[in-house]
Design an enzyme around this catalytic site. Structure first.
Site, PDB file in Angstrom:
ATOM      1  N   LYS A  59       9.728  -1.069   9.169  1.00 28.82           N
ATOM      2  CA  LYS A  59       8.874  -0.367   8.198  1.00 28.82           C
ATOM      3  C   LYS A  59       8.992   1.156   8.263  1.00 28.82           C
ATOM      4  O   LYS A  59       8.096   1.878   7.846  1.00 28.82           O
ATOM      5  CB  LYS A  59       7.391  -0.775   8.310  1.00 28.82           C
ATOM      6  CG  LYS A  59       7.108  -2.239   8.426  1.00 28.82           C
ATOM      7  CD  LYS A  59       8.030  -3.145   7.657  1.00 28.82           C
ATOM      8  CE  LYS A  59       7.832  -3.128   6.167  1.00 28.82           C
ATOM      9  NZ  LYS A  59       8.879  -3.980   5.515  1.00 28.82           N
ATOM     10  N   SER A  60      10.133   1.616   8.772  1.00 26.95           N
ATOM     11  CA  SER A  60      10.350   3.060   8.878  1.00 26.95           C
ATOM     12  C   SER A  60      11.280   3.596   7.798  1.00 26.95           C
ATOM     13  O   SER A  60      11.586   4.793   7.794  1.00 26.95           O
ATOM     14  CB  SER A  60      10.955   3.385  10.250  1.00 26.95           C
ATOM     15  OG  SER A  60      10.081   2.989  11.268  1.00 26.95           O
ATOM     16  N   GLY A  61      11.763   2.721   6.911  1.00 26.32           N
ATOM     17  CA  GLY A  61      12.691   3.164   5.872  1.00 26.32           C
ATOM     18  C   GLY A  61      14.080   2.571   6.034  1.00 26.32           C
ATOM     19  O   GLY A  61      15.055   3.082   5.483  1.00 26.32           O
ATOM     20  N   THR A  62      14.163   1.451   6.757  1.00 24.71           N
ATOM     21  CA  THR A  62      15.444   0.789   7.015  1.00 24.71           C
ATOM     22  C   THR A  62      16.153   0.406   5.715  1.00 24.71           C
ATOM     23  O   THR A  62      17.363   0.630   5.568  1.00 24.71           O
ATOM     24  CB  THR A  62      15.200  -0.515   7.826  1.00 24.71           C
ATOM     25  OG1 THR A  62      14.135  -0.306   8.740  1.00 24.71           O
ATOM     26  CG2 THR A  62      16.441  -0.968   8.536  1.00 24.71           C
ATOM     27  N   HIS A 122      16.762  -3.467  15.148  1.00 25.65           N
ATOM     28  CA  HIS A 122      15.458  -2.866  15.468  1.00 25.65           C
ATOM     29  C   HIS A 122      15.287  -2.752  16.984  1.00 25.65           C
ATOM     30  O   HIS A 122      14.248  -2.307  17.445  1.00 25.65           O
ATOM     31  CB  HIS A 122      14.316  -3.725  14.925  1.00 25.65           C
ATOM     32  CG  HIS A 122      14.218  -3.739  13.425  1.00 25.65           C
ATOM     33  ND1 HIS A 122      14.241  -2.605  12.671  1.00 25.65           N
ATOM     34  CD2 HIS A 122      14.065  -4.769  12.552  1.00 25.65           C
ATOM     35  CE1 HIS A 122      14.129  -2.918  11.389  1.00 25.65           C
ATOM     36  NE2 HIS A 122      14.019  -4.227  11.291  1.00 25.65           N
ATOM     37  N   TYR A 205      11.887   9.750   7.994  1.00 27.27           N
ATOM     38  CA  TYR A 205      11.598   9.288   6.628  1.00 27.27           C
ATOM     39  C   TYR A 205      11.006  10.431   5.804  1.00 27.27           C
ATOM     40  O   TYR A 205      11.385  10.652   4.655  1.00 27.27           O
ATOM     41  CB  TYR A 205      10.615   8.113   6.711  1.00 27.27           C
ATOM     42  CG  TYR A 205      10.250   7.464   5.392  1.00 27.27           C
ATOM     43  CD1 TYR A 205      11.007   6.403   4.892  1.00 27.27           C
ATOM     44  CD2 TYR A 205       9.140   7.877   4.658  1.00 27.27           C
ATOM     45  CE1 TYR A 205      10.662   5.786   3.693  1.00 27.27           C
ATOM     46  CE2 TYR A 205       8.798   7.267   3.460  1.00 27.27           C
ATOM     47  CZ  TYR A 205       9.564   6.217   2.983  1.00 27.27           C
ATOM     48  OH  TYR A 205       9.220   5.610   1.793  1.00 27.27           O
ATOM     49  N   ARG A 272       7.488  -1.201  -1.578  1.00 25.36           N
ATOM     50  CA  ARG A 272       6.061  -1.112  -1.912  1.00 25.36           C
ATOM     51  C   ARG A 272       5.801   0.245  -2.545  1.00 25.36           C
ATOM     52  O   ARG A 272       6.277   0.537  -3.628  1.00 25.36           O
ATOM     53  CB  ARG A 272       5.232  -1.366  -0.640  1.00 25.36           C
ATOM     54  CG  ARG A 272       3.844  -1.924  -0.892  1.00 25.36           C
ATOM     55  CD  ARG A 272       3.119  -2.180   0.428  1.00 25.36           C
ATOM     56  NE  ARG A 272       3.024  -0.993   1.260  1.00 25.36           N
ATOM     57  CZ  ARG A 272       2.034  -0.100   1.217  1.00 25.36           C
ATOM     58  NH1 ARG A 272       1.020  -0.300   0.413  1.00 25.36           N
ATOM     59  NH2 ARG A 272       2.035   0.960   2.010  1.00 25.36           N
ATOM     60  N   LYS A 273       5.108   1.152  -1.806  1.00 27.24           N
ATOM     61  CA  LYS A 273       4.773   2.447  -2.404  1.00 27.24           C
ATOM     62  C   LYS A 273       5.701   3.576  -1.961  1.00 27.24           C
ATOM     63  O   LYS A 273       5.963   4.509  -2.695  1.00 27.24           O
ATOM     64  CB  LYS A 273       3.339   2.831  -2.009  1.00 27.24           C
ATOM     65  CG  LYS A 273       2.283   2.060  -2.765  1.00 27.24           C
ATOM     66  CD  LYS A 273       0.916   2.276  -2.156  1.00 27.24           C
ATOM     67  CE  LYS A 273       0.200   3.470  -2.714  1.00 27.24           C
ATOM     68  NZ  LYS A 273      -1.186   3.575  -2.169  1.00 27.24           N
TER      69      LYS A 273
HETATM   70  P1  A3P Z   1       5.569   1.339   2.304  1.00 26.62           P
HETATM   71  O1  A3P Z   1       5.118  -0.005   2.780  1.00 26.62           O
HETATM   72  O2  A3P Z   1       4.805   2.458   2.904  1.00 26.62           O
HETATM   73  O3  A3P Z   1       5.623   1.442   0.832  1.00 26.62           O
HETATM   74  P2  A3P Z   1      11.648  -0.918   6.009  1.00 26.62           P
HETATM   75  O4  A3P Z   1      12.735  -0.830   5.006  1.00 26.62           O
HETATM   76  O5  A3P Z   1      12.006  -0.303   7.337  1.00 26.62           O
HETATM   77  O6  A3P Z   1      11.106  -2.294   6.103  1.00 26.62           O
HETATM   78  O7  A3P Z   1      10.477   0.030   5.488  1.00 26.62           O
HETATM   79  C1  A3P Z   1       9.746  -0.346   4.347  1.00 26.62           C
HETATM   80  C2  A3P Z   1       9.097   0.888   3.775  1.00 26.62           C
HETATM   81  O8  A3P Z   1      10.088   1.696   3.132  1.00 26.62           O
HETATM   82  C3  A3P Z   1       8.068   0.526   2.727  1.00 26.62           C
HETATM   83  O9  A3P Z   1       7.073   1.549   2.793  1.00 26.62           O
HETATM   84  C4  A3P Z   1       8.888   0.599   1.459  1.00 26.62           C
HETATM   85  O10 A3P Z   1       8.129   0.777   0.290  1.00 26.62           O
HETATM   86  C5  A3P Z   1       9.766   1.814   1.755  1.00 26.62           C
HETATM   87  N1  A3P Z   1      11.010   1.803   0.981  1.00 26.62           N
HETATM   88  C6  A3P Z   1      11.799   0.744   0.683  1.00 26.62           C
HETATM   89  N2  A3P Z   1      12.837   1.128  -0.060  1.00 26.62           N
HETATM   90  C7  A3P Z   1      12.715   2.463  -0.232  1.00 26.62           C
HETATM   91  C8  A3P Z   1      13.491   3.429  -0.937  1.00 26.62           C
HETATM   92  N3  A3P Z   1      14.577   3.097  -1.605  1.00 26.62           N
HETATM   93  N4  A3P Z   1      13.063   4.719  -0.913  1.00 26.62           N
HETATM   94  C9  A3P Z   1      11.953   5.067  -0.229  1.00 26.62           C
HETATM   95  N5  A3P Z   1      11.175   4.190   0.444  1.00 26.62           N
HETATM   96  C10 A3P Z   1      11.550   2.906   0.450  1.00 26.62           C
END
Ligand code: A3P
Length: 306
Positions: A59-62, A122, A205, A272-273
């Protein structure tokens, strides 16, 4: 399973929560089912010097980083209109060692993967196989403000598991969340990026959100696919950013309706957001103060701040 791994497993401690359980393995907390996969990865994986490994806490922007790295590396192979990213979820294009490739503990056939091979993980730096650490392969790590990570993980987990935000928060405060403690995970990669800047690139991020153009240029240089002046003048950076934007990826048919190859999760749950600092709408000032204090204590003196 190696004798060392057996010993490590027998030393593991278990946190028994009816909702969420993680075991301590090599100093970090993991879902029990993942530990054999991690051991198989450690035992069998042979890195190539031109491999690129994307590392992160979940959930860090992977997902964002996977789409960017895939696009940068393959930009001469595919045009932006016919890139596989338009029809495949980024997690299908950049497989994860512990969730995907070593899912059944037997080494997956990695010879069919085109070079440079793109992987993700991870698991913490200290648990990576020696061949990753000793070879010339590159690691790109993405970190995110821990409060936004908690909120994002809670939204992700609460779909299949009835976990409350408070339970998720407490799990992070104890450092017992999956791949936690958060602070040790970020610190290990942070320190390695300072000691070996050609080996580990540490990206935040929040910085990607604030100044994506310079992060992309730096990322492209680091992974060995620099963006030329000519490409820059033609607007390639803006095109890549647009293609990999949350809005664009989220609205692709594959990400609205599909599931990725390895997971039972729907692709849409990865988008998501994508906001920075949205956590203030979820936590009370006292909860923010309490966890901030833990983070400051743990990261203090490292130079790493969020
Ligand atoms: P939020 O839940 O705060 O919206 P991961 O990819 O590590 O699982 O992290 C998921 C987070 O990255 C989610 O954050 C998701 O919305 C955001 N995310 C996914 N794709 C993205 C993108 N292309 N640009 C920016 N943020 C993104």
């Amino acid at each position: 399973m190696s004798p060392m791994a057996d010993e490590e497993l027998s030393q593991s401690q278990t946190q028994n929560s009816p909702k969420f359980s993680t075991d301590l393995f090599q100093g970090f907390w993991h879902r029990p089912s993942l530990i054999p996969n991690i051991i198989a990865f450690q035992k069998h994986f042979q890195a190539h010097d031109n491999d690129i490994v994307i590392a992160s806490k979940p959930k860090s922007g992977t997902t964002w980083l996977k789409s960017l790295v895939f696009t940068i590396v393959n930009r001469t192979r595919y045009s932006l209109s016919n890139t596989p990213l338009n029809t495949s979820n980024p997690h299908d294009l950049v497989p994860c060692f512990e969730y995907d490739l070593y899912k059944n503990q037997v080494p997956n056939n990695l010879t069919s993967i085109s070079t440079p091979r793109l992987f993700s993980t991870h698991i913490p730096y200290s648990s990576l196989p020696e061949s990753i650490k000793l070879s010339d392969c590159r690691i790109v790590y993405i970190a995110r403000n821990p409060f936004d990570v908690i909120v994002s993980l809670w939204h992700f987990l609460k779909l299949p598991k009835p976990i409350t935000l408070e339970e998720c928060y407490e799990m992070f405060c104890r450092g017992e969340e999956p791949f936690g403690p958060y602070w040790d995970h970020v610190l290990e990669y942070w320190k390695e990026s300072l000691e070996r800047p050609n080996k580990v690139l540490f990206i935040k991020y929040e910085d990607m959100k604030e100044d994506p153009n310079s992060i992309i240029k730096n990322l492209a240089d680091f992974i060995g696919f620099p963006i030329s002046m000519e490409e820059e003048e033609m607007g390639i950076i803006e095109d890549i950013l647009e293609l990999c934007s949350l809005e664009n990826l989220k609205n692709l048919k594959v990400n609205k309706e599909g599931k990725n190859r390895y997971s039972t999760r729907e692709n849409k749950t990865y988008f998501r957001k994508g906001e920075v600092g949205d956590y203030v709408n979820y936590f009370s000032p006292s909860s923010i103060q309490r966890f901030s204090k833990i983070i400051e204590e743990k990261l203090g003196g490292s130079g790493l701040t969020f």
